[in-house]
Write a protein that holds these residues in place. Structure first.
Motif, PDB file in Angstrom:
ATOM      1  N   ASN A  49      -5.358  -2.653  10.611  1.00  0.00           N
ATOM      2  CA  ASN A  49      -4.794  -1.600  11.354  1.00  0.00           C
ATOM      3  C   ASN A  49      -5.313  -0.403  11.056  1.00  0.00           C
ATOM      4  O   ASN A  49      -6.189  -0.005  10.331  1.00  0.00           O
ATOM      5  CB  ASN A  49      -3.220  -1.785  11.245  1.00  0.00           C
ATOM      6  N   ILE A  50      -4.786   0.733  12.021  1.00  0.00           N
ATOM      7  CA  ILE A  50      -4.970   2.012  11.901  1.00  0.00           C
ATOM      8  C   ILE A  50      -3.646   3.071  11.281  1.00  0.00           C
ATOM      9  O   ILE A  50      -2.691   2.421  11.599  1.00  0.00           O
ATOM     10  CB  ILE A  50      -5.859   2.793  13.004  1.00  0.00           C
ATOM     11  N   PHE A  51      -3.987   3.951  10.775  1.00  0.00           N
ATOM     12  CA  PHE A  51      -2.795   5.036  10.801  1.00  0.00           C
ATOM     13  C   PHE A  51      -2.964   5.953  11.906  1.00  0.00           C
ATOM     14  O   PHE A  51      -4.083   6.402  12.557  1.00  0.00           O
ATOM     15  CB  PHE A  51      -3.233   5.877   9.361  1.00  0.00           C
ATOM     16  N   TYR A  52      -1.907   6.381  12.409  1.00  0.00           N
ATOM     17  CA  TYR A  52      -2.067   7.379  13.577  1.00  0.00           C
ATOM     18  C   TYR A  52      -2.190   8.755  13.185  1.00  0.00           C
ATOM     19  O   TYR A  52      -2.450   9.468  13.988  1.00  0.00           O
ATOM     20  CB  TYR A  52      -0.983   7.248  14.448  1.00  0.00           C
ATOM     21  N   LEU A  53      -2.171   9.136  11.885  1.00  0.00           N
ATOM     22  CA  LEU A  53      -2.252  10.369  11.314  1.00  0.00           C
ATOM     23  C   LEU A  53      -3.187  10.203  10.152  1.00  0.00           C
ATOM     24  O   LEU A  53      -2.868   9.092   9.571  1.00  0.00           O
ATOM     25  CB  LEU A  53      -0.812  10.960  11.007  1.00  0.00           C
ATOM     26  N   PRO A  54      -3.994  11.139   9.661  1.00  0.00           N
ATOM     27  CA  PRO A  54      -4.504  11.152   8.640  1.00  0.00           C
ATOM     28  C   PRO A  54      -3.445  11.054   7.417  1.00  0.00           C
ATOM     29  O   PRO A  54      -2.664  12.043   7.105  1.00  0.00           O
ATOM     30  CB  PRO A  54      -5.462  12.330   8.558  1.00  0.00           C
ATOM     31  N   VAL A  55      -3.762  10.181   6.521  1.00  0.00           N
ATOM     32  CA  VAL A  55      -2.936  10.029   5.104  1.00  0.00           C
ATOM     33  C   VAL A  55      -3.876   9.668   3.897  1.00  0.00           C
ATOM     34  O   VAL A  55      -5.058   9.525   4.104  1.00  0.00           O
ATOM     35  CB  VAL A  55      -2.208   8.798   5.228  1.00  0.00           C
ATOM     36  N   THR A  56      -3.128   9.765   3.086  1.00  0.00           N
ATOM     37  CA  THR A  56      -3.795   9.569   1.609  1.00  0.00           C
ATOM     38  C   THR A  56      -3.210   8.332   1.118  1.00  0.00           C
ATOM     39  O   THR A  56      -2.123   8.265   0.561  1.00  0.00           O
ATOM     40  CB  THR A  56      -3.459  10.831   0.398  1.00  0.00           C
ATOM     41  N   VAL A  57      -4.143   7.481   0.599  1.00  0.00           N
ATOM     42  CA  VAL A  57      -3.653   6.061  -0.050  1.00  0.00           C
ATOM     43  C   VAL A  57      -3.780   6.310  -1.575  1.00  0.00           C
ATOM     44  O   VAL A  57      -4.796   6.864  -1.930  1.00  0.00           O
ATOM     45  CB  VAL A  57      -4.552   4.747   0.463  1.00  0.00           C
ATOM     46  N   THR A  58      -2.641   5.965  -2.188  1.00  0.00           N
ATOM     47  CA  THR A  58      -2.584   6.118  -3.659  1.00  0.00           C
ATOM     48  C   THR A  58      -2.279   5.109  -4.503  1.00  0.00           C
ATOM     49  O   THR A  58      -2.678   4.997  -5.653  1.00  0.00           O
ATOM     50  CB  THR A  58      -1.386   7.031  -3.879  1.00  0.00           C
ATOM     51  N   MET A  68       0.872  -1.085   0.041  1.00  0.00           N
ATOM     52  CA  MET A  68       0.255   0.030   0.016  1.00  0.00           C
ATOM     53  C   MET A  68       1.041   1.245   0.062  1.00  0.00           C
ATOM     54  O   MET A  68       1.633   1.426   0.820  1.00  0.00           O
ATOM     55  CB  MET A  68      -0.841  -0.130   1.216  1.00  0.00           C
ATOM     56  N   LYS A  69       0.616   2.031  -1.213  1.00  0.00           N
ATOM     57  CA  LYS A  69       1.515   3.408  -1.102  1.00  0.00           C
ATOM     58  C   LYS A  69       0.418   4.638  -0.466  1.00  0.00           C
ATOM     59  O   LYS A  69      -0.816   4.418  -0.687  1.00  0.00           O
ATOM     60  CB  LYS A  69       1.845   3.357  -2.682  1.00  0.00           C
ATOM     61  N   TYR A  70       1.105   5.303   0.322  1.00  0.00           N
ATOM     62  CA  TYR A  70       0.223   6.230   0.771  1.00  0.00           C
ATOM     63  C   TYR A  70       1.162   7.497   1.065  1.00  0.00           C
ATOM     64  O   TYR A  70       2.541   7.393   1.345  1.00  0.00           O
ATOM     65  CB  TYR A  70      -0.486   5.659   2.037  1.00  0.00           C
ATOM     66  N   SER A  71       0.549   8.684   1.552  1.00  0.00           N
ATOM     67  CA  SER A  71       1.462   9.736   1.535  1.00  0.00           C
ATOM     68  C   SER A  71       0.798  10.469   2.931  1.00  0.00           C
ATOM     69  O   SER A  71      -0.266  10.419   3.182  1.00  0.00           O
ATOM     70  CB  SER A  71       1.353  10.675   0.444  1.00  0.00           C
ATOM     71  N   TYR A  72       1.614  11.401   3.516  1.00  0.00           N
ATOM     72  CA  TYR A  72       1.239  12.322   4.633  1.00  0.00           C
ATOM     73  C   TYR A  72       1.699  13.647   4.067  1.00  0.00           C
ATOM     74  O   TYR A  72       2.744  13.803   3.819  1.00  0.00           O
ATOM     75  CB  TYR A  72       1.810  11.966   5.872  1.00  0.00           C
ATOM     76  N   THR A  73       0.877  14.642   4.088  1.00  0.00           N
ATOM     77  CA  THR A  73       1.127  16.077   4.135  1.00  0.00           C
ATOM     78  C   THR A  73       1.316  16.812   5.371  1.00  0.00           C
ATOM     79  O   THR A  73       0.455  16.827   6.216  1.00  0.00           O
ATOM     80  CB  THR A  73       0.216  16.787   3.348  1.00  0.00           C
ATOM     81  N   TRP A  74       2.590  17.359   5.673  1.00  0.00           N
ATOM     82  CA  TRP A  74       2.893  18.004   6.824  1.00  0.00           C
ATOM     83  C   TRP A  74       2.470  19.353   7.049  1.00  0.00           C
ATOM     84  O   TRP A  74       2.120  19.956   6.182  1.00  0.00           O
ATOM     85  CB  TRP A  74       4.552  17.913   6.976  1.00  0.00           C
ATOM     86  N   PRO A  75       2.234  19.693   8.307  1.00  0.00           N
ATOM     87  CA  PRO A  75       1.718  21.169   8.533  1.00  0.00           C
ATOM     88  C   PRO A  75       2.145  22.243   7.759  1.00  0.00           C
ATOM     89  O   PRO A  75       1.785  23.101   7.408  1.00  0.00           O
ATOM     90  CB  PRO A  75       1.997  21.386   9.936  1.00  0.00           C
ATOM     91  N   ASP A  76       3.537  22.170   7.349  1.00  0.00           N
ATOM     92  CA  ASP A  76       4.414  23.124   6.514  1.00  0.00           C
ATOM     93  C   ASP A  76       4.031  22.841   4.962  1.00  0.00           C
ATOM     94  O   ASP A  76       4.667  23.680   4.271  1.00  0.00           O
ATOM     95  CB  ASP A  76       5.941  23.052   6.522  1.00  0.00           C
ATOM     96  N   GLY A  77       3.176  21.971   4.747  1.00  0.00           N
ATOM     97  CA  GLY A  77       3.038  21.767   3.175  1.00  0.00           C
ATOM     98  C   GLY A  77       3.715  20.637   2.388  1.00  0.00           C
ATOM     99  O   GLY A  77       3.367  20.493   1.305  1.00  0.00           O
TER     100      GLY A  77
END
Length: 128
Positions: free
Chosen positions: A110-119, A87-96
């Motif tokens: 399972n869960i992600f501990y931060l909201p991510v985007t699965v791609t 599973m490829k996913y990304s996380y966008t940090w507060p700085d963009g």
């Protein structure tokens, strides 16, 4: 009388030897992250955190029976297939800025501990 006591003891021992233990039966009946409303043979992603009990009941943001690419929000996932899935996913940090990751997911969830985007989802050859 002694023979009757021995026969009762032997019957009880046989019964105990063949009955599964309570802890073994309980562990087979439940798992830490049940599939919820994810259909067997699919990989599911939910845009919210799902508590393990009773498991996800909300509408998934992704249900896939095979390889997939796109973009969906994710906080919970479940691999209800017999195969390992990358599973490829990304996380966008507060700085963009954005970080990209790949996670091999065996059957289960399972869960992600931060909201991510699965791609992307793709079959993983071999073990994780």
């Amino acid at each position: 009388m002694l023979l009757k006591s021995l026969a009762v003891a032997a019957s009880a021992a046989t019964l105990l030897a063949t009955a599964p233990t309570a802890s073994a039966a309980a562990s087979q009946a439940s798992e830490a992250w049940p599939p919820g409303n994810c259909a067997q043979g699919t990989f599911c992603v939910w845009p919210n955190w799902a508590h393990p009990n009773p498991a996800p009941v909300e509408t998934p943001s992704l249900v896939s029976a095979g390889e997939w690419s796109g973009s969906v929000p994710a906080k919970t996932y479940y691999n209800y297939t017999p195969r390992n899935v990358d599973m490829k996913y990304s996380y966008t940090w507060p700085d963009g800025s954005t970080s990209h990751y790949t996670l091999c997911t065996p059957p289960g969830g399972n869960i992600f501990y931060l909201p991510v985007t699965v791609t992307q989802l793709s079959w993983h050859e071999g073990s994780c």
